[in-house]
Design an enzyme around this catalytic site. Structure first.
Site, PDB file in Angstrom:
ATOM      1  CB  THR A  47       2.550 -43.198  57.915  1.00  0.00           C
ATOM      2  OG1 THR A  47       1.250 -43.731  57.665  1.00  0.00           O
ATOM      3  CG2 THR A  47       3.418 -44.257  58.580  1.00  0.00           C
ATOM      4  CB  CYS A  48       6.041 -39.126  57.292  1.00  0.00           C
ATOM      5  SG  CYS A  48       6.039 -40.066  55.751  1.00  0.00           S
TER       6      CYS A  48
END
Length: 159
Positions: A47-48
């Protein structure tokens, strides 16, 4: 105790990779400035890398137009953060900060115990807006979510 709106950010030293590892004091980062700092649990994590950092990279012009500096924080070392910044095509004016031992993250009360996933102590996913080191907005994600710390959400709430 968890950081609250109205609190002064704690004093700490963070690292950035620029011609080697350089230390930056939180007063240098936040003093006399308007700063959005977002935190990610880990560089190179799904996600980052796919959403969180790219959103801020894409919206840097909007932050610049408002006179707001942007910083990304993670409990990683400066070399990992530097490699991730290069991988993500992060512009030079988006500070990519390493809180290697998590001291700043713990001082804010925004640590995440990710030992169950083999990651140790990390930062919760969050975004804050500070003026001269005083927190004006704080958006902390619920576990496993990515909503309130996104660049779009932060920009929308800056007014």
């Amino acid at each position: 105790m968890t950081l609250q709106v109205g609190d002064k950010l704690p004093q700490a030293t963070l690292n950035v990779l620029r011609d080697g590892v350089q230390s930056l004091d939180t007063n240098e980062i936040f003093g006399g400035k308007k700063v959005v700092m977002f935190a990610v649990p880990g560089a190179f994590t799904p996600t980052c890398s796919a959403k969180h950092m790219p959103g801020y990279v894409a919206k840097m012009d909007e932050f610049r137009k408002r006179g707001i500096e942007v910083a990304c924080l993670s409990v990683n070392d400066a070399f990992v953060m530097g490699a991730w910044a290069k991988d993500q095509d992060v512009p030079a004016d988006l500070l990519v900060l390493a809180d290697g031992n998590g001291a700043f993250t713990r001082a804010m009360g925004l640590e995440l115990d990710a030992t169950a996933f083999g990651m140790g102590l990390r930062a919760k996913r969050f975004a804050l807006y500070a003026e001269d080191g005083v927190v004006k907005q704080l958006h902390v994600e619920a576990p496993g979510e990515f909503k309130v710390s996104s660049a779009d959400y932060v920009l929308e709430h800056l007014g």
